[in-house]
Motif scaffolding. Structure first.
Motif, PDB file in Angstrom:
ATOM      1  N   SER A  45       8.179   3.316 -18.913  1.00  0.00           N
ATOM      2  CA  SER A  45       9.576   3.603 -19.236  1.00  0.00           C
ATOM      3  C   SER A  45      10.044   4.640 -18.222  1.00  0.00           C
ATOM      4  N   VAL A  46      11.085   4.305 -17.453  1.00  0.00           N
ATOM      5  CA  VAL A  46      11.580   5.204 -16.406  1.00  0.00           C
ATOM      6  C   VAL A  46      13.101   5.218 -16.442  1.00  0.00           C
ATOM      7  N   SER A  47      13.679   6.235 -15.831  1.00  0.00           N
ATOM      8  CA  SER A  47      15.135   6.246 -15.719  1.00  0.00           C
ATOM      9  C   SER A  47      15.531   5.165 -14.717  1.00  0.00           C
ATOM     10  N   ALA A  48      16.615   4.492 -14.998  1.00  0.00           N
ATOM     11  CA  ALA A  48      17.048   3.342 -14.205  1.00  0.00           C
ATOM     12  C   ALA A  48      17.261   3.692 -12.739  1.00  0.00           C
ATOM     13  N   LYS A  50      15.487   5.455 -10.849  1.00  0.00           N
ATOM     14  CA  LYS A  50      14.225   5.486 -10.102  1.00  0.00           C
ATOM     15  C   LYS A  50      13.900   4.145  -9.460  1.00  0.00           C
ATOM     16  N   ILE A  51      14.452   3.067 -10.004  1.00  0.00           N
ATOM     17  CA  ILE A  51      14.209   1.744  -9.413  1.00  0.00           C
ATOM     18  C   ILE A  51      15.473   1.166  -8.781  1.00  0.00           C
ATOM     19  N   GLY A  52      16.551   1.930  -8.807  1.00  0.00           N
ATOM     20  CA  GLY A  52      17.805   1.459  -8.213  1.00  0.00           C
ATOM     21  C   GLY A  52      18.609   0.560  -9.129  1.00  0.00           C
ATOM     22  N   ALA A  53      18.483   0.771 -10.439  1.00  0.00           N
ATOM     23  CA  ALA A  53      19.138  -0.110 -11.407  1.00  0.00           C
ATOM     24  C   ALA A  53      20.132   0.606 -12.305  1.00  0.00           C
ATOM     25  N   GLY A  54      20.695   1.717 -11.868  1.00  0.00           N
ATOM     26  CA  GLY A  54      21.661   2.413 -12.708  1.00  0.00           C
ATOM     27  C   GLY A  54      21.535   3.907 -12.581  1.00  0.00           C
ATOM     28  N   ASP A  55      22.025   4.585 -13.606  1.00  0.00           N
ATOM     29  CA  ASP A  55      22.046   6.045 -13.536  1.00  0.00           C
ATOM     30  C   ASP A  55      20.838   6.677 -14.214  1.00  0.00           C
ATOM     31  N   LYS A  58      20.090   6.432 -18.205  1.00  0.00           N
ATOM     32  CA  LYS A  58      19.603   5.211 -18.848  1.00  0.00           C
ATOM     33  C   LYS A  58      18.102   5.058 -18.598  1.00  0.00           C
ATOM     34  N   VAL A  59      17.328   4.902 -19.664  1.00  0.00           N
ATOM     35  CA  VAL A  59      15.885   4.674 -19.560  1.00  0.00           C
ATOM     36  C   VAL A  59      15.617   3.193 -19.796  1.00  0.00           C
ATOM     37  N   VAL A  60      14.801   2.606 -18.915  1.00  0.00           N
ATOM     38  CA  VAL A  60      14.468   1.185 -19.024  1.00  0.00           C
ATOM     39  C   VAL A  60      12.962   1.003 -19.092  1.00  0.00           C
ATOM     40  N   TYR A  82      12.912  -5.704  -8.834  1.00  0.00           N
ATOM     41  CA  TYR A  82      13.139  -4.629  -7.863  1.00  0.00           C
ATOM     42  C   TYR A  82      11.878  -4.377  -7.049  1.00  0.00           C
ATOM     43  N   PRO A  83      12.017  -3.643  -5.930  1.00  0.00           N
ATOM     44  CA  PRO A  83      10.811  -3.217  -5.214  1.00  0.00           C
ATOM     45  C   PRO A  83       9.917  -2.425  -6.172  1.00  0.00           C
ATOM     46  N   ALA A  84       8.639  -2.559  -5.995  1.00  0.00           N
ATOM     47  CA  ALA A  84       7.684  -1.939  -6.914  1.00  0.00           C
ATOM     48  C   ALA A  84       7.875  -0.436  -7.020  1.00  0.00           C
ATOM     49  N   TYR A  85       7.864   0.047  -8.251  1.00  0.00           N
ATOM     50  CA  TYR A  85       7.935   1.479  -8.521  1.00  0.00           C
ATOM     51  C   TYR A  85       6.525   2.043  -8.454  1.00  0.00           C
ATOM     52  N   HIS A  86       6.283   2.933  -7.520  1.00  0.00           N
ATOM     53  CA  HIS A  86       4.998   3.611  -7.319  1.00  0.00           C
ATOM     54  C   HIS A  86       3.824   2.665  -7.027  1.00  0.00           C
ATOM     55  N   MET A  87       4.111   1.536  -6.402  1.00  0.00           N
ATOM     56  CA  MET A  87       3.050   0.609  -6.002  1.00  0.00           C
ATOM     57  C   MET A  87       3.390   0.100  -4.607  1.00  0.00           C
ATOM     58  N   ASN A  88       2.473  -0.612  -3.999  1.00  0.00           N
ATOM     59  CA  ASN A  88       2.687  -1.197  -2.682  1.00  0.00           C
ATOM     60  C   ASN A  88       3.806  -2.227  -2.768  1.00  0.00           C
ATOM     61  N   LYS A  89       4.895  -1.972  -2.080  1.00  0.00           N
ATOM     62  CA  LYS A  89       6.085  -2.817  -2.175  1.00  0.00           C
ATOM     63  C   LYS A  89       5.939  -4.164  -1.473  1.00  0.00           C
TER      64      LYS A  89
END
Length: 118
Positions: A45-48, A50-55, A58-60, A82-89
């Motif tokens: 669960s991350v704030s949106a 962090k992955i480029g999906a909002g403000d 908002k937690v997703v 989206y591009p991987a969050y904290h992984m090899n993109k």
């Protein structure tokens, strides 16, 4: 697909129970192969933002899965990926867990990730 439904799908189809390895992030669930302990999925669960999906407000719920490098670019063109969050993109993508993204496609991507990480 909701987070709990995805956890149940993984548990039922792969016999992998969620592992919660981080004290700081107690709801981050890692799924590993039983034989080699390699990760094939991680739910967070991350704030949106962090992955480029909002403000940031908002937690997703998201899941990271491994994908074939030749598929990553086309997958990222789809809504909810989206591009991987904290992984090899180059090898991983992030998917928002919600009703917008097809449950059947998500299951297929989990299946692919399992095979790719074996």
């Amino acid at each position: 697909m909701k987070k709990n439904d995805l956890i149940e799908y993984i548990r039922t189809n792969y016999g992998s129970a969620p592992d919660y390895p981080w004290i700081k992030y107690p709801d981050y669930a890692v799924f590993r192969h039983r034989g080699n302990a390699k990760w094939f999925a991680i739910i967070m669960s991350v704030s949106a933002d962090k992955i480029g999906a909002g403000d940031a407000e908002k937690v997703v719920d998201i899941v990271n899965v491994k994908a074939a490098p030749e598929m990553v670019g086309s997958l990222r063109l789809k809504d909810g990926i989206y591009p991987a969050y904290h992984m090899n993109k180059e090898h991983w993508v992030t998917i928002i867990l919600d009703a917008e993204f097809s449950s059947e496609e998500l299951k297929s991507l989990i299946d692919d990730s399992y095979r790719l990480t074996w």
